[in-house]
Write a protein that holds these residues in place. Structure first.
Motif, PDB file in Angstrom:
ATOM      1  N   PRO A 146       6.376 -40.629  34.536  1.00  0.00           N
ATOM      2  CA  PRO A 146       6.517 -40.867  33.328  1.00  0.00           C
ATOM      3  C   PRO A 146       7.588 -42.982  32.858  1.00  0.00           C
ATOM      4  CG  PRO A 146       7.138 -38.963  33.119  1.00  0.00           C
ATOM      5  CD  PRO A 146       7.522 -40.051  34.737  1.00  0.00           C
ATOM      6  N   SER A 147       8.018 -42.951  33.350  1.00  0.00           N
ATOM      7  CA  SER A 147       9.015 -43.850  32.873  1.00  0.00           C
ATOM      8  C   SER A 147       7.824 -45.046  33.426  1.00  0.00           C
ATOM      9  CB  SER A 147       9.961 -43.962  33.944  1.00  0.00           C
ATOM     10  OG  SER A 147      11.021 -43.356  33.294  1.00  0.00           O
ATOM     11  N   VAL A 148       7.288 -45.226  34.294  1.00  0.00           N
ATOM     12  CA  VAL A 148       6.341 -45.876  34.926  1.00  0.00           C
ATOM     13  C   VAL A 148       4.741 -46.241  33.810  1.00  0.00           C
ATOM     14  CG1 VAL A 148       4.874 -46.689  36.699  1.00  0.00           C
ATOM     15  CG2 VAL A 148       7.023 -46.598  37.403  1.00  0.00           C
ATOM     16  N   TRP A 149       4.757 -45.097  33.659  1.00  0.00           N
ATOM     17  CA  TRP A 149       3.183 -44.798  32.224  1.00  0.00           C
ATOM     18  C   TRP A 149       3.703 -45.524  31.266  1.00  0.00           C
ATOM     19  CZ3 TRP A 149       2.689 -42.648  27.900  1.00  0.00           C
ATOM     20  CH2 TRP A 149       0.936 -42.860  27.359  1.00  0.00           C
ATOM     21  N   LEU A 150       4.756 -45.360  30.793  1.00  0.00           N
ATOM     22  CA  LEU A 150       5.399 -45.860  29.063  1.00  0.00           C
ATOM     23  C   LEU A 150       5.388 -46.729  29.482  1.00  0.00           C
ATOM     24  CD1 LEU A 150       8.054 -43.583  28.202  1.00  0.00           C
ATOM     25  CD2 LEU A 150       5.860 -44.212  27.406  1.00  0.00           C
ATOM     26  N   ALA A 151       6.216 -47.609  30.855  1.00  0.00           N
ATOM     27  CA  ALA A 151       6.649 -49.559  30.576  1.00  0.00           C
ATOM     28  C   ALA A 151       4.684 -50.662  31.031  1.00  0.00           C
ATOM     29  CB  ALA A 151       7.211 -49.341  31.899  1.00  0.00           C
ATOM     30  N   ARG A 152       4.295 -49.335  31.745  1.00  0.00           N
ATOM     31  CA  ARG A 152       2.627 -49.582  31.444  1.00  0.00           C
ATOM     32  C   ARG A 152       2.250 -49.569  29.850  1.00  0.00           C
ATOM     33  NH1 ARG A 152       0.595 -47.207  36.984  1.00  0.00           N
ATOM     34  NH2 ARG A 152       1.864 -48.839  37.993  1.00  0.00           N
ATOM     35  N   ALA A 153       1.940 -48.930  29.699  1.00  0.00           N
ATOM     36  CA  ALA A 153       1.818 -48.804  27.710  1.00  0.00           C
ATOM     37  C   ALA A 153       2.627 -49.746  26.978  1.00  0.00           C
ATOM     38  CB  ALA A 153       1.817 -47.392  27.486  1.00  0.00           C
ATOM     39  N   PHE A 154       4.280 -49.787  26.815  1.00  0.00           N
ATOM     40  CA  PHE A 154       4.277 -50.634  26.436  1.00  0.00           C
ATOM     41  C   PHE A 154       4.014 -52.351  26.586  1.00  0.00           C
ATOM     42  CE2 PHE A 154       7.491 -47.918  25.491  1.00  0.00           C
ATOM     43  CZ  PHE A 154       7.425 -47.900  24.040  1.00  0.00           C
ATOM     44  N   ALA A 155       3.701 -52.647  27.981  1.00  0.00           N
ATOM     45  CA  ALA A 155       2.790 -54.159  28.887  1.00  0.00           C
ATOM     46  C   ALA A 155       1.708 -54.277  28.190  1.00  0.00           C
ATOM     47  CB  ALA A 155       3.312 -54.152  30.131  1.00  0.00           C
ATOM     48  N   ALA A 156       1.123 -53.341  27.971  1.00  0.00           N
ATOM     49  CA  ALA A 156      -0.162 -53.450  27.539  1.00  0.00           C
ATOM     50  C   ALA A 156      -0.160 -53.932  25.896  1.00  0.00           C
ATOM     51  CB  ALA A 156      -0.829 -52.032  27.047  1.00  0.00           C
ATOM     52  N   LEU A 157       0.861 -53.319  24.927  1.00  0.00           N
ATOM     53  CA  LEU A 157       1.021 -53.748  23.949  1.00  0.00           C
ATOM     54  C   LEU A 157       1.530 -54.764  23.722  1.00  0.00           C
ATOM     55  CD1 LEU A 157       2.354 -50.463  22.195  1.00  0.00           C
ATOM     56  CD2 LEU A 157       0.079 -50.879  22.359  1.00  0.00           C
ATOM     57  N   ASP A 158       1.848 -55.796  24.636  1.00  0.00           N
ATOM     58  CA  ASP A 158       2.560 -57.213  24.431  1.00  0.00           C
ATOM     59  C   ASP A 158       1.213 -58.490  24.050  1.00  0.00           C
ATOM     60  OD1 ASP A 158       5.410 -58.605  25.270  1.00  0.00           O
ATOM     61  OD2 ASP A 158       3.274 -59.464  25.835  1.00  0.00           O
ATOM     62  N   PRO A 159       0.555 -58.190  24.485  1.00  0.00           N
ATOM     63  CA  PRO A 159      -0.316 -59.513  23.991  1.00  0.00           C
ATOM     64  C   PRO A 159      -0.855 -59.326  22.917  1.00  0.00           C
ATOM     65  CG  PRO A 159      -1.040 -58.499  26.123  1.00  0.00           C
ATOM     66  CD  PRO A 159      -0.479 -57.796  25.948  1.00  0.00           C
ATOM     67  N   PRO A 160      -1.686 -58.102  22.203  1.00  0.00           N
ATOM     68  CA  PRO A 160      -1.447 -57.787  20.559  1.00  0.00           C
ATOM     69  C   PRO A 160      -0.455 -58.420  20.050  1.00  0.00           C
ATOM     70  CG  PRO A 160      -2.304 -55.623  22.109  1.00  0.00           C
ATOM     71  CD  PRO A 160      -1.948 -56.616  23.203  1.00  0.00           C
ATOM     72  N   LEU A 161       0.654 -57.912  20.301  1.00  0.00           N
ATOM     73  CA  LEU A 161       1.903 -58.027  19.913  1.00  0.00           C
ATOM     74  C   LEU A 161       2.141 -59.248  19.281  1.00  0.00           C
ATOM     75  CD1 LEU A 161       4.197 -56.819  17.346  1.00  0.00           C
ATOM     76  CD2 LEU A 161       5.639 -57.277  20.197  1.00  0.00           C
ATOM     77  N   ARG A 162       1.255 -60.397  20.503  1.00  0.00           N
ATOM     78  CA  ARG A 162       1.937 -61.558  20.109  1.00  0.00           C
ATOM     79  C   ARG A 162       0.962 -62.064  19.635  1.00  0.00           C
ATOM     80  NH1 ARG A 162       6.163 -63.755  23.641  1.00  0.00           N
ATOM     81  NH2 ARG A 162       5.892 -62.416  25.708  1.00  0.00           N
TER      82      ARG A 162
END
Length: 632
Positions: A276-292
């Motif tokens: 789950p930690s890896v999955w959450l890290a990937r999910a947050f990483a996917a949010l990085d481009p839209p945030l920028r």
């Protein structure tokens, strides 16, 4: 049921309170009446503060409810007893509901008889009738009502049975439709003369006489409770779980079994949290481009975009990704053990060892909770009644490594074992945990003899029955009341700290970032303790969350030109086993994270204790590092 209103609420609000022994289901009754989610564990003494709520009956009457701390007596011997007694003596509620345990009626009646001394409008709620039935216990509630002179209602609050009758009885009592005539015990002549001569209300007079005539008062109440319970008991039934306890509660067997059980919980937490930690890290990483993209679209300069995306968001996301999965696993598992009735037995078995160290048996549980999260371990110290021993447990809780330290500890143990022998690495980690336990006991002993001196408290613990946990409720309350509480505090600390970290990495002086300058300036001091400046700085920058230590260290070393995994970094710097040992000691013992510090401050409301809780592990880590550096 009680909130299904058929008429408009009436103007008058009746004030009632719930009183009862620990572990009789009082908070469950409170939750069922008010709809609030007060924690209701299978553990004596869970409620150490008064909770408040309200509800409206089917007939439109409004009730304000206060859930008093669980107590066995009103003759104040602990903070819980003092709070309950003072409320009953001064608040003058319209009615008092005494929640009793149907499986141990006589014990509950001691408190009921004392409350009747100070309150005329008392309703006895005999709870846990379902458990009594399973044990073959049958009670005559009308006979009990006649014997005590007060209304008696039977309930099984976990399944909401009998609650409507309880509310209807409360309406009758508060509206004076039910006569109030409790039958009070007849005390020996010496006690009765003192009561007649006192200008205090009867209950307060009894409390004031307890120091001088406590034995006579207690004997009378005990006899009256025995007679009332005998009059109400139709069939006594047989105790359950005694055969299992005869085996489990043997000191050697019990400690080994409990240690294995807690080890299984920790293993499930560590192993189950990885994916789950890896999955959450990937999910947050996917949010990085839209945030920028969003930050750029609203016209923020690049500096602020980096501060928000790489500083605030990235740090908070990393904390959530690392902390949420283990807490979401650990807390439900821990609560299941609590509801099953196993945790009080751990406290009982550990009490002798902890008492010798000036602590309390229940500290064993808070130490175990600290392995999952130090902040939750600190919150768990509420179950320790005595202020002195509660303070010791709070201050020393951070000496146990929390789940956030395990990634660095595991990596360093693997490095020390050569990276190939997983069994040796596991034994090294176990040795570190045993060291943490030993240090905790030693520091507790020193504190109890110096800064936190005081008379030892009594340890009266009722072992609750073994119960089948209600998994749905366990999940809801462990996630809502524990996981989200700690996670919210963690994010509130991590977000601003992330901004500070980003500024340190991106603000330069003379062409070098502040991080590199700070790391190099720490080299001289750190070398005394067998460390490098990057290790010491990484530890300081891990204040938002201990999980950040390893990432900080590798990031700082990468800025210095030493890229790669942990083994590569140590090899590039020429560090040997001595540096690994010193780093292990630093990770094991250093200042608690910001969330824990905030929690300690909130729980103790003492700057002195908070500072002590921060200074102790820091001083220990550096002192042990110095010793290891001198030895190696």
């Amino acid at each position: 049921m009680t909130r299904s209103v058929h008429t408009a609420p009436r103007a008058e609000t009746f004030r009632i309170c719930l009183a009862g022994n620990p572990n009789v289901g009082k908070s469950t009754v409170f939750n069922a009446l008010t709809g609030l989610h007060q924690h209701t564990g299978n553990w004596p003494g869970k409620t150490v503060e008064s909770a408040e709520g309200s509800f409206v009956s089917r007939n439109g009457w409004r009730f304000a409810v206060t859930d008093l701390p669980g107590t066995y007596s009103l003759l104040a011997d602990s903070p819980e007893e003092a709070v309950a007694r003072d409320y009953l003596c001064t608040a003058e509620p319209d009615a008092v509901v005494v929640v009793a345990d149907a499986t141990a009626l006589e014990r509950s009646l001691h408190l009921c008889l004392q409350i009747c001394e100070g309150c005329e409008r008392v309703v006895l709620c005999v709870n846990l009738l379902d458990e009594a039935q399973k044990r073959g216990i049958r009670l005559s509630l009308p006979a009990l009502s006649q014997k005590l002179g007060i209304p008696v209602v039977g309930t099984s609050a976990r399944s909401r049975k009998g609650l409507r009758e309880l509310v209807e009885t409360l309406e009758a009592v508060c509206c004076r439709r039910s006569p109030a005539a409790p039958k009070l015990p007849s005390y020996p002549d010496a006690v009765e003369r003192e009561l007649a001569a006192s200008s205090l209300p009867r209950l307060q007079a009894l409390c004031s006489l307890s120091a001088e005539l406590g034995t006579e008062i207690a004997a009378t109440v005990t006899a009256a409770a025995h007679d009332a319970a005998a009059a109400a008991t139709v069939a006594a039934g047989k105790p359950r779980g005694l055969r299992f306890d005869r085996i489990l509660m043997r000191r050697g067997v019990g400690l080994a079994a409990m240690a294995a059980l807690l080890a299984a919980v920790l293993w499930l937490t560590i192993a189950g949290a990885n994916a789950p930690s890896v999955w959450l890290a990937r999910a947050f990483a996917a949010l990085d481009p839209p945030l920028r993209t969003l930050l750029e679209s609203i016209g923020l300069p690049p500096f602020w975009q980096g501060l928000i995306a790489d500083g605030v968001f990235a740090t908070a996301a990393q904390v959530v990704a690392v902390m949420l999965p283990p807490m979401a696993i650990f807390f439900p598992l821990f609560t299941l053990l609590e509801d099953a009735g196993l945790l009080p037995r751990i406290a009982f078995l550990a009490d002798r060892t902890l008492a010798r160290a000036g602590g309390h048996g229940k500290q064993a549980l808070t130490m175990c909770m600290g392995l999952g999260c130090s902040a939750c371990g600190v919150i768990g110290c509420r179950i320790i009644e005595a202020p002195k021993e509660r303070a010791i447990a709070v201050v020393t809780n951070s000496l146990m490594p929390c789940n956030g330290k395990f990634p660095a500890l595991i990596a360093l143990c693997a490095l020390l074992s050569g990276g190939q022998n997983s069994l040796l690495a596991a034994l090294l980690l176990l040795a570190l945990l045993m060291l943490a336990v030993g240090i905790t006991l030693l520091v507790s002993k020193v504190l109890s003899s110096t800064l936190l001196r005081g008379a030892p408290s009594r340890f009266m613990l009722e072992l609750p029955p073994y119960r089948r946990p209600q998994i749905g409720r366990v999940l809801v309350r462990s996630i809502c009341s524990r996981t989200l509480l700690v996670l919210g505090r963690a994010v509130s600390v991590a977000a601003p700290a992330g901004a500070v970290l980003w500024l340190l990495e991106n603000v330069t002086v003379g062409g070098e970032s502040l991080v590199l300058l700070a790391a190099r300036s720490f080299d001289g001091v750190a070398a005394v303790f067998g460390l490098s400046g990057s290790m010491l700085l990484a530890c300081l920058l891990a204040f938002p969350a201990n999980e950040l230590f390893l990432a900080n260290f590798l990031a700082i070393e990468a800025l210095m030109g030493n890229s790669g995994d942990l083994a590569a970094v140590f090899a590039a710097n020429g560090w040997g086993s001595a540096a690994v040992v010193c780093a292990l000691l630093l990770v094991l013992f250093h200042a608690p994270c910001g969330t824990t510090v905030w929690t300690i401050a909130k729980e103790t409301r003492s700057a002195r204790l908070t500072a002590l809780a921060v200074a102790l592990p820091t001083a220990l880590g550096l002192a042990l590092g110095l010793a290891a550096n001198l030895i190696f």
